[in-house]
Design a protein around this motif. Sequence first.
Motif, PDB file in Angstrom:
ATOM      1  N   LEU A  79      -1.180  -4.534  -1.176  1.00  0.00           N
ATOM      2  CA  LEU A  79      -1.682  -3.175  -1.432  1.00  0.00           C
ATOM      3  C   LEU A  79      -3.216  -3.158  -1.419  1.00  0.00           C
ATOM      4  CD1 LEU A  79       0.811  -1.921  -4.179  1.00  0.00           C
ATOM      5  CD2 LEU A  79       0.691  -1.198  -1.798  1.00  0.00           C
ATOM      6  N   GLU A 105       4.845   3.319  -2.090  1.00  0.00           N
ATOM      7  CA  GLU A 105       4.191   3.602  -0.806  1.00  0.00           C
ATOM      8  C   GLU A 105       4.786   4.833  -0.100  1.00  0.00           C
ATOM      9  OE1 GLU A 105       2.674  -0.020   1.192  1.00  0.00           O
ATOM     10  OE2 GLU A 105       3.946  -1.094  -0.228  1.00  0.00           O
ATOM     11  N   GLN A 140       0.546   5.345   4.031  1.00  0.00           N
ATOM     12  CA  GLN A 140       1.731   5.422   3.155  1.00  0.00           C
ATOM     13  C   GLN A 140       1.304   5.377   1.685  1.00  0.00           C
ATOM     14  OE1 GLN A 140       4.509   2.359   4.308  1.00  0.00           O
ATOM     15  NE2 GLN A 140       4.220   2.777   6.475  1.00  0.00           N
ATOM     16  N   THR A 141       0.490   6.324   1.323  1.00  0.00           N
ATOM     17  CA  THR A 141      -0.044   6.342  -0.043  1.00  0.00           C
ATOM     18  C   THR A 141      -0.555   7.742  -0.369  1.00  0.00           C
ATOM     19  OG1 THR A 141      -1.383   4.971  -1.537  1.00  0.00           O
ATOM     20  CG2 THR A 141      -2.483   5.798   0.440  1.00  0.00           C
TER      21      THR A 141
END
Lengths: 389, 608
Positions: free
Chosen positions: B480, B316, B381-382
């Motif tokens: 996720l 992440e 966050q990816t």
Amino acid sequence: MFCGTAIGMASSASVNSTSTIACKIALIAPAGANLGNPMTYLAKPKLHHPSLTQNKVCHNRRDYEGRISSLCAGCGHDSISAAIIQACFEMDVEPHRVAKLSGIGCSSKTPDYFLGNSHGFNTVHGRMPSVLTGANLANRGLLYLGVSGDGDSASIGIGQFAHVMRRGVNMTYIVENNGVYGLTKGQFSATADQGSKSKKGAINTDTPIDMISLALQMGASFVARSFSGDKQQLVPLIKAAIAHQGAAFIDVISPCVTFNNHPGSTKSYDYVREHNEAVNRVDFIPPRAEIVVDYAEGEVVEVEQHDGSVLLLRKAHGAHDVHDRIAAMNYVATHQAKGEVLTGLLYVDDEAVDLHHHLNTIDAPLFSLGVAELCPGPAVLAKINAGLR
Amino acid sequence: MSAVIAVPPAISAVNDFVVKFANVNGSGSASANELFAKAILRMGVPVSPRNIFPSNIQGLPTWYEIRVTAQGYLGRRGGVDLMVAMNPQTWNQDIAEIAPGGYLFYDNSKPLPTGKFRQDIHVIGMPLTEISNATYAEPRQRQLFKNIIYVGALAALLGIDTKVFQKLFAEQFKGKEKLLDANTQALHLGRDYALAKLPRIGLKVMPLDAVGEQIFVDGNAAAALGLVYGGATVCAWYPITPSSSLAEGFQSYCQKLRVDPVTGKHRYAIIQAEDEIASIGIIVGAGWNGARAFTATSGPGISLMTEFLGLAYFAEIPITLLNVQRGGPSTGMPTRTQQADLLCCAYASHGDTKHVLLFPEDPHECFEFAAAALDLAERLQTPVFVMSDLDIGMNQRLCQPFSWDENRHYDRGKVLNAEQLEASRDFGRYLDVDGDGIAYRTLPGTHPNKGSFFTRGTTRNVYAQYSEAGPDYIANVQRLLKKFDTAKTLVPQPVLRAAAQPTRYGVIYFGSTSPAMHEALDALQADHLHLDAMRLRAFPFPASVDAFIAAHDQVFVVEQNRDGQLRGMLINEQQIDPARLVAVLHYDGTPITARFIIAAIGKHLRKV
């Protein structure tokens, strides 16, 4: 230093910052309430004696430890972790000002076993150098510690190893070199000597890669070799590398007790002890500290680094000049040809500059910049639009 | 108009035709051709130019095609009305491409090349080499000014105002008066010859007011500027066509806009890495450490980056990737365009991975989405991909001007600072505190004894501790997925264009297909074929996509790849019945045209 309250400001300061940390004695709870599955994760008790010595930043030695190692008993890598802990404690490094990065492999697991209050990053096999480079670009205010192995840095990662040295990233890069793949059970790595024998009896026919020679050729500005079994030599070298303001590389021969410690191996404890040729012994004197070591004239060479730290080199033999890159390359090659494992500080450029110097980046860490510093705003955009008609 | 040239009938058009220049790569023709395009634009007439270039620096054939379009149809039209044939290597091919009744303009300093010839086109010869050689002594000058001479001649033939060129030259050669004079002279050489000796033709440029506030820029420059505005500070890249000009554009904008006025130091760091693996490694490190970081690349680069993409997804880490797509697989068609990297980007890496993709339609959206991607990457966050392509990235395109709200702030996502950590009781890096699948992160160096954690690609529990326990793994990858659901609400939403009347048919498209699709929809509607249209702007697909498909019996999915990659993703991700999605696929490496779409959809609709 007054060890009172207050917490360190995020990121603004360098390692020599004056941020203070509350000294906590006695019982400190483990980070995270959930200790997880004991089969896969072992918590380390944090109970320690209240009278443990504290350093100038109000930490005791145990504050620099990490989780319990899952490596084999007697592994050279654990000695290197212990040396890192000792070096950081004695240098008064604030643990949270260190970023520790690794690739994949036994050695790359070790950052979990030291500096538990530092952020760590277990990246991709052979690619730690690029991640460390990016991390360093984002925040030049931290200390960068790259830990890797011979498979990680010489086999799959030789390209990134070469380029991170070329760029002069300000870091301490340690290769825990055992000439063998441990996690996959005993295959040769690219640093295994020609003619050396694997545990299963295979003979390595490939030419070995010498990480020291490679680092010298690629422009590393601090190059040393040591042995995990010689903490007296290793700890001051790690300190000197941390203080160095450029690409510092230490190749640490670190025997694999399980797969590469047998007769016929050139990376075994016995072999390295028999063939270790220490060029010099280093005493690390931090910036502004008084030099109190007694020595006869001509016996010791003083090297002052950019940050003000001083390295006292006690020459063991010969007259190797640690400021001469070409001489260092010759010296290493000559001794290698004789089958000797040369250890000590082999090269240092005490005027070294780093990647940020080359890129002319601003002093503030890039990650800390906000819209005011980064965005040119609508008025500039209107002008750009006008120029595109 | 047939009086202009006797037989056969000449094409007659005002502000609506295609001119194609056939040149030799490296002959300096690109800037002359661009000058020609810009002159028409300055007359208020929209143009849409396209470079069709080889993987070569000097010697191979290269073409520059300009569509002059009063209606503002910026897609490639297909067909050529006026061919400026300056390259003997491609003579036959170029002649064959001219529409019946069209024009061939060529250099007749030497006799016509032997080979195929046509009776149904109009031939205009001009001794360009002779004129140039008689005027200039130096070989390079002879070559470069020959280009300007033909621009001058064409300007006269088409009726482009000389004043427009004077203004363009004055802007281009500000402070270089010598060059200004020389270029003006060359232009007039061509113009005077054409007015005196060449026949009139049926193609005309007339002043119009159809350009307005629009800007003329290529997508790579636009994306680079969007990254500057969006606050990117770390760029790592490896040269690869057609994305190199994006990273170079970022560098040149930074040199102008990101230098500290007091110290002269840089508020950016750019690394030309040793390969694409290092490029993405560098931005993963920078993203981990809190900087806005990006890389620009194309297909083969994405292939090399896939291991790191898995790490960034699983660990992440916010990173932004600008993929300027070209023809694949392998080295494929490195200087041609496709939309064929959807699958390889959406699911890049081993194991169960999914990545956020944004689909800009033009340079305006390249700017918008590049800046938005930096926000999205930090919020989610990816990794976030901006899926441009060669057609948008490397061709100047007329588009809406860039805009930036002065109150706009960067969304730095969920990052805990020292005070928040001090106040918090239980920091778990992968704890889903807010129920949106996005956990709170900390940056190295924040707090002396709170918030540090070990980032890794291996399974861990919510406290970032190493774990090989099945339940920890499942909880993590399910979170996720939840995060990916959250992404649906944050990405740019689809754009709808309703048909003039209720219809059972819909069409879904994305990215650089946009201008050709608008033109095709107009034409189909004029032909009483009505379709509702949805332009997708991101993956994951929001629920409105399902509603759109459900509201139509059949939906055409138009894309520029062989396998119908978007269609496959709609079937797999949204559980759509494949029979309802009709693939319309264009993948020869040239940009899709309205003519192609009209033919494909028209044929299908007339059958039913």
